[in-house]
Motif scaffolding. Sequence first.
Motif, mmCIF file in Angstrom:
data_model
loop_
_atom_site.group_PDB
_atom_site.id
_atom_site.type_symbol
_atom_site.label_atom_id
_atom_site.label_comp_id
_atom_site.label_asym_id
_atom_site.label_seq_id
_atom_site.Cartn_x
_atom_site.Cartn_y
_atom_site.Cartn_z
ATOM 1 N N PRO A 113 -6.380 6.098 -1.624
ATOM 2 C CA PRO A 113 -5.923 4.710 -1.425
ATOM 3 C C PRO A 113 -6.946 3.700 -1.919
ATOM 4 C CG PRO A 113 -5.566 6.010 0.551
ATOM 5 C CD PRO A 113 -6.374 6.871 -0.374
ATOM 6 N N THR A 114 -6.447 2.678 -2.564
ATOM 7 C CA THR A 114 -7.325 1.597 -3.010
ATOM 8 C C THR A 114 -7.714 0.797 -1.769
ATOM 9 O OG1 THR A 114 -5.957 1.598 -4.978
ATOM 10 C CG2 THR A 114 -7.512 -0.212 -4.758
ATOM 11 N N ASP B 18 11.660 11.135 -7.153
ATOM 12 C CA ASP B 18 11.731 12.594 -7.098
ATOM 13 C C ASP B 18 11.951 13.091 -5.666
ATOM 14 O OD1 ASP B 18 9.038 11.424 -6.982
ATOM 15 O OD2 ASP B 18 8.439 13.438 -6.359
ATOM 16 N N LEU B 19 11.665 12.240 -4.683
ATOM 17 C CA LEU B 19 11.846 12.656 -3.293
ATOM 18 C C LEU B 19 13.336 12.680 -2.941
ATOM 19 C CD1 LEU B 19 8.975 10.589 -1.597
ATOM 20 C CD2 LEU B 19 8.954 13.003 -2.273
ATOM 21 N N ILE C 296 -5.874 11.113 -6.261
ATOM 22 C CA ILE C 296 -5.748 9.665 -6.094
ATOM 23 C C ILE C 296 -5.984 9.315 -4.643
ATOM 24 C CG2 ILE C 296 -4.092 7.750 -6.121
ATOM 25 C CD1 ILE C 296 -3.135 8.738 -8.752
ATOM 26 N N LYS D 68 7.808 9.445 -17.340
ATOM 27 C CA LYS D 68 7.693 8.188 -16.617
ATOM 28 C C LYS D 68 7.160 7.083 -17.538
ATOM 29 C CE LYS D 68 6.820 7.514 -11.744
ATOM 30 N NZ LYS D 68 6.208 8.090 -10.563
ATOM 31 N N ARG E 128 6.674 12.524 -9.894
ATOM 32 C CA ARG E 128 5.238 12.399 -9.967
ATOM 33 C C ARG E 128 4.637 13.238 -11.097
ATOM 34 N NH1 ARG E 128 0.819 14.635 -6.769
ATOM 35 N NH2 ARG E 128 -0.806 13.074 -6.939
ATOM 36 N N ASN F 93 9.864 3.553 -7.347
ATOM 37 C CA ASN F 93 9.024 4.741 -7.503
ATOM 38 C C ASN F 93 9.448 5.851 -6.536
ATOM 39 O OD1 ASN F 93 6.892 5.967 -8.865
ATOM 40 N ND2 ASN F 93 5.424 5.438 -7.252
ATOM 41 N N LYS F 94 8.895 7.021 -6.736
ATOM 42 C CA LYS F 94 9.089 8.205 -5.878
ATOM 43 C C LYS F 94 10.546 8.652 -5.838
ATOM 44 C CE LYS F 94 5.081 6.978 -3.075
ATOM 45 N NZ LYS F 94 4.407 7.079 -1.788
ATOM 46 N N ASP G 121 0.839 -1.189 0.000
ATOM 47 C CA ASP G 121 0.000 0.000 0.000
ATOM 48 C C ASP G 121 0.885 1.253 0.000
ATOM 49 O OD1 ASP G 121 0.346 -1.311 2.755
ATOM 50 O OD2 ASP G 121 0.049 0.789 3.257
ATOM 51 N N ASN G 122 0.407 2.263 -0.651
ATOM 52 C CA ASN G 122 1.081 3.574 -0.712
ATOM 53 C C ASN G 122 2.350 3.585 -1.577
ATOM 54 O OD1 ASN G 122 0.799 6.327 0.162
ATOM 55 N ND2 ASN G 122 2.695 6.053 1.308
ATOM 56 N N ALA G 123 2.630 2.485 -2.264
ATOM 57 C CA ALA G 123 3.844 2.438 -3.084
ATOM 58 C C ALA G 123 3.723 3.334 -4.313
ATOM 59 C CB ALA G 123 4.119 0.998 -3.517
ATOM 60 N N GLY G 124 2.478 3.484 -4.781
ATOM 61 C CA GLY G 124 2.260 4.315 -5.972
ATOM 62 C C GLY G 124 1.695 3.548 -7.155
ATOM 63 N N LYS G 125 1.070 2.399 -6.901
ATOM 64 C CA LYS G 125 0.542 1.560 -7.990
ATOM 65 C C LYS G 125 -0.537 2.282 -8.804
ATOM 66 C CE LYS G 125 -0.742 -1.486 -5.005
ATOM 67 N NZ LYS G 125 -0.186 -0.817 -3.795
ATOM 68 N N THR G 126 -1.514 2.845 -8.081
ATOM 69 C CA THR G 126 -2.616 3.502 -8.777
ATOM 70 C C THR G 126 -2.105 4.692 -9.588
ATOM 71 O OG1 THR G 126 -4.130 2.845 -7.023
ATOM 72 C CG2 THR G 126 -4.861 4.618 -8.459
ATOM 73 N N THR G 127 -1.195 5.442 -8.990
ATOM 74 C CA THR G 127 -0.628 6.602 -9.695
ATOM 75 C C THR G 127 0.079 6.137 -10.967
ATOM 76 O OG1 THR G 127 -0.246 7.616 -7.539
ATOM 77 C CG2 THR G 127 0.856 8.630 -9.410
HETATM 78 N N1 LIG Z 1 6.544 12.093 -4.560
HETATM 79 C C1 LIG Z 1 5.904 11.127 -5.195
HETATM 80 N N2 LIG Z 1 4.726 10.714 -4.718
HETATM 81 C C2 LIG Z 1 4.103 9.712 -5.384
HETATM 82 C C3 LIG Z 1 4.644 9.112 -6.546
HETATM 83 N N3 LIG Z 1 3.777 8.149 -6.963
HETATM 84 C C4 LIG Z 1 2.759 8.171 -6.087
HETATM 85 N N4 LIG Z 1 2.938 9.110 -5.137
HETATM 86 C C5 LIG Z 1 2.058 9.429 -4.008
HETATM 87 O O1 LIG Z 1 2.062 8.326 -3.110
HETATM 88 C C6 LIG Z 1 0.790 8.162 -2.512
HETATM 89 C C7 LIG Z 1 0.274 6.753 -2.771
HETATM 90 O O2 LIG Z 1 0.045 6.604 -4.155
HETATM 91 P P1 LIG Z 1 -1.024 5.537 -4.706
HETATM 92 O O3 LIG Z 1 -0.908 5.563 -6.192
HETATM 93 O O4 LIG Z 1 -2.355 5.758 -4.099
HETATM 94 O O5 LIG Z 1 -0.383 4.207 -4.117
HETATM 95 P P2 LIG Z 1 -0.996 2.736 -4.139
HETATM 96 O O6 LIG Z 1 0.153 1.797 -4.261
HETATM 97 O O7 LIG Z 1 -2.046 2.615 -5.191
HETATM 98 O O8 LIG Z 1 -1.592 2.652 -2.692
HETATM 99 P P3 LIG Z 1 -2.815 1.723 -2.207
HETATM 100 O O9 LIG Z 1 -3.964 1.991 -3.110
HETATM 101 O O10 LIG Z 1 -3.046 2.171 -0.808
HETATM 102 O O11 LIG Z 1 -2.347 0.303 -2.289
HETATM 103 C C8 LIG Z 1 -0.108 9.245 -3.122
HETATM 104 O O12 LIG Z 1 -0.132 10.338 -2.238
HETATM 105 C C9 LIG Z 1 0.608 9.612 -4.403
HETATM 106 O O13 LIG Z 1 0.342 10.941 -4.778
HETATM 107 C C10 LIG Z 1 5.915 9.583 -7.035
HETATM 108 O O14 LIG Z 1 6.489 9.127 -8.014
HETATM 109 N N5 LIG Z 1 6.488 10.589 -6.304
#
Ligand SMILES: Nc1nc2c(ncn2[C@@H]2O[C@H](COP(=O)(O)OP(=O)(O)OP(=O)(O)O)[C@@H](O)[C@H]2O)c(=O)[nH]1
Length: 166
Positions: free
Chosen positions: A48-49, A112-113, A46, A153, A147, A109-110, A27-33
């Motif tokens: 959380p799923t 950019d941080l 976006i 990307k 992001r 992912n991420k 969770d929160n890894a950025g899959k949906t994004t």
């Molecule tokens: N800085 C940064 N933030 C990101 C990036 N990709 C996603 N995020 C942020 O990370 C958070 C989680 O992103 P989601 O795409 O919801 O992650 P997920 O894996 O689908 O999470 P779940 O649905 O909870 O399983 C959100 O606040 C996004 O805006 C990235 O490349 N850089």
Amino acid sequence: MKGLLSILRKLKSAPDQEVRILLLGLDNAGKTTLLKQLASEDITHITPTQVRKVSQCLTTSEDACHKCGRNIYVIDSADRKRFEETGQELAELVDEEKLSGVPVLIFANKQDLLTAAPAAEIAEGLNLHTIRDRVWQIPVLLRPHGRGSVGEKTVFILKQLLLQWS
Ligand SMILES: Nc1nc2c(ncn2[C@@H]2O[C@H](COP(=O)(O)OP(=O)(O)OP(=O)(O)O)[C@@H](O)[C@H]2O)c(=O)[nH]1
Ligand SMILES: [Mg+2]
């Protein structure tokens, strides 16, 4: 979604062949994004799923996700506290019988941080050396591409997919 699929179709020798990609990760890894970025969809809102360890399948049919031939395992490069946990999940994934022999692309992912870990630290943190029977690769986006740069990307991932799976 049409954008990626049409590009991938063009890249395949058989134009009608289905291309399916399974997105996995904590969770929160950025899959949906990432899924939305690949599909050229808006990533401004976006949420959380509602299922932990969700897998999301980009597919041209309604077939089950486990039939996907390409897996992208998404990790949050800045969340060092969860490297061990996500490494264990990944290890379980590659042991999964249904996914036997299916290559896994590990997407750092991420990036950019400013606190994002580099590829070597990610490999060590996730114990990637223990995965012996599988092709794995860690694409790391150059800072500050993150992001916001959807196009960069998408192109980057497509190149990685091509390199690994062509
Ligand atoms: N800085 C940064 N933030 C990101 C990036 N990709 C996603 N995020 C942020 O990370 C958070 C989680 O992103 P989601 O795409 O919801 O992650 P997920 O894996 O689908 O999470 P779940 O649905 O909870 O399983 C959100 O606040 C996004 O805006 C990235 O490349 N850089
Ligand atoms: Mg999600």
